[in-house]
Enzyme design. Structure first.
Site, PDB file in Angstrom:
ATOM      1  N   HIS A   1       0.974  -0.440   0.329  1.00 17.96           N
ATOM      2  CA  HIS A   1       0.316  -0.152   0.362  1.00 17.96           C
ATOM      3  C   HIS A   1       0.849   0.894   0.339  1.00 17.96           C
ATOM      4  O   HIS A   1       2.183   1.369   0.317  1.00 17.96           O
ATOM      5  CB  HIS A   1      -1.112  -0.689   0.620  1.00 17.96           C
ATOM      6  CG  HIS A   1      -1.953  -1.184   1.163  1.00 17.96           C
ATOM      7  ND1 HIS A   1      -3.029  -1.002   2.208  1.00 17.96           N
ATOM      8  CD2 HIS A   1      -2.646  -1.741   0.123  1.00 17.96           C
ATOM      9  CE1 HIS A   1      -3.906  -2.162   1.719  1.00 17.96           C
ATOM     10  NE2 HIS A   1      -3.245  -2.497   0.907  1.00 17.96           N
TER      11      HIS A   1
ATOM     12  N   GLU B   1       1.452   3.676   1.826  1.00 14.26           N
ATOM     13  CA  GLU B   1       1.901   3.797   3.671  1.00 14.26           C
ATOM     14  C   GLU B   1       3.113   3.373   3.569  1.00 14.26           C
ATOM     15  O   GLU B   1       3.552   3.708   4.209  1.00 14.26           O
ATOM     16  CB  GLU B   1       0.667   4.169   4.375  1.00 14.26           C
ATOM     17  CG  GLU B   1      -0.620   4.929   4.288  1.00 14.26           C
ATOM     18  CD  GLU B   1      -1.788   4.019   3.368  1.00 14.26           C
ATOM     19  OE1 GLU B   1      -1.175   3.348   2.803  1.00 14.26           O
ATOM     20  OE2 GLU B   1      -3.070   4.059   3.633  1.00 14.26           O
TER      21      GLU B   1
ATOM     22  N   CYS C   1      -6.124   1.613   5.533  1.00 14.54           N
ATOM     23  CA  CYS C   1      -6.542   0.934   5.783  1.00 14.54           C
ATOM     24  C   CYS C   1      -6.324   0.341   7.873  1.00 14.54           C
ATOM     25  O   CYS C   1      -4.851   0.462   8.029  1.00 14.54           O
ATOM     26  CB  CYS C   1      -6.359  -0.122   4.885  1.00 14.54           C
ATOM     27  SG  CYS C   1      -5.106  -1.486   5.315  1.00 14.54           S
TER      28      CYS C   1
ATOM     29  N   CYS D   1      -1.971  -0.389   7.875  1.00 14.06           N
ATOM     30  CA  CYS D   1      -1.366   0.462   7.392  1.00 14.06           C
ATOM     31  C   CYS D   1      -1.802   1.409   8.546  1.00 14.06           C
ATOM     32  O   CYS D   1      -1.193   1.794   8.992  1.00 14.06           O
ATOM     33  CB  CYS D   1      -1.545   1.550   6.078  1.00 14.06           C
ATOM     34  SG  CYS D   1      -1.267   0.605   4.453  1.00 14.06           S
TER      35      CYS D   1
END
Ligand SMILES: [Zn+2]
Length: 173
Positions: free
Chosen positions: A54, A56, A90, A93
């Site tokens: 992701h 992040e 999410c 993260c």
């Protein structure tokens, strides 16, 4: 929103757009420390075939690289870093951000599927004694643009998703 923050979010949105154009979930982010971008990322799950990449997580790794290259203590750097991200982090993260002890996250739209800052779970502010520190969120910044990109992505057929007929044919070869 201060001018600098506007600039960071604008940049994060452009990265989300780049993700969208590359068939990735359109999320972009920046990690800013002392008015300097130490890490940036966009979702690259399909490109890397790794579900954990992701935006992040990509940005966290870049900040760690920067700390290593500049002989800085990651704990000190992350403690003064702000994350600007187009979509609510999410659950995964949000937990990573807690463990890195990032104090503040500025984000755009809600993440209704997987959000870890209130939408599904509230990892950001939960009382989790063994999982880093809670962090503060400023939500809703340019949310409309961010959510429009997500809608566009989920409306398109994902070119990386297995297509049953094609895959079956391939299997018989
Ligand atoms: Zn995530």
């Amino acid at each position: 929103m201060e001018v600098a923050a506007e600039r960071w979010m604008d940049r994060a949105l452009r990265m989300a757009k780049e993700a969208l154009e590359n068939g990735e979930v359109p999320v972009g982010c920046l990690m800013v420390y002392n008015n300097e971008i130490l890490g940036k990322g966009r979702n690259e799950v399909n490109e890397t075939k790794n579900a954990t990449r992701h935006a992040e997580m990509v940005a966290i790794d870049q900040v760690l690289d920067w700390c290593h290259q500049h002989d800085k203590d990651p704990a000190e750097v992350f403690a003064h870093t702000v994350l600007y991200v187009t979509v609510e982090p999410c659950i995964m993260c949000a937990a990573a951000l807690r463990l890195m002890k990032i104090p503040l996250v500025v984000y755009g739209c809600q993440n209704e599927r997987f959000g870890g800052c209130g939408s599904v779970l509230n990892i950001s502010s939960a009382n989790l004694t063994d999982t880093g520190e809670p962090f503060q969120c400023i939500a809703g910044y340019r949310a409309e643009e961010a959510v429009d990109m997500l809608k566009t992505f989920y409306r398109q057929e994902n070119p990386n998703a297995p297509k049953s007929k094609v895959r079956k044919k391939e299997c018989h070869k």
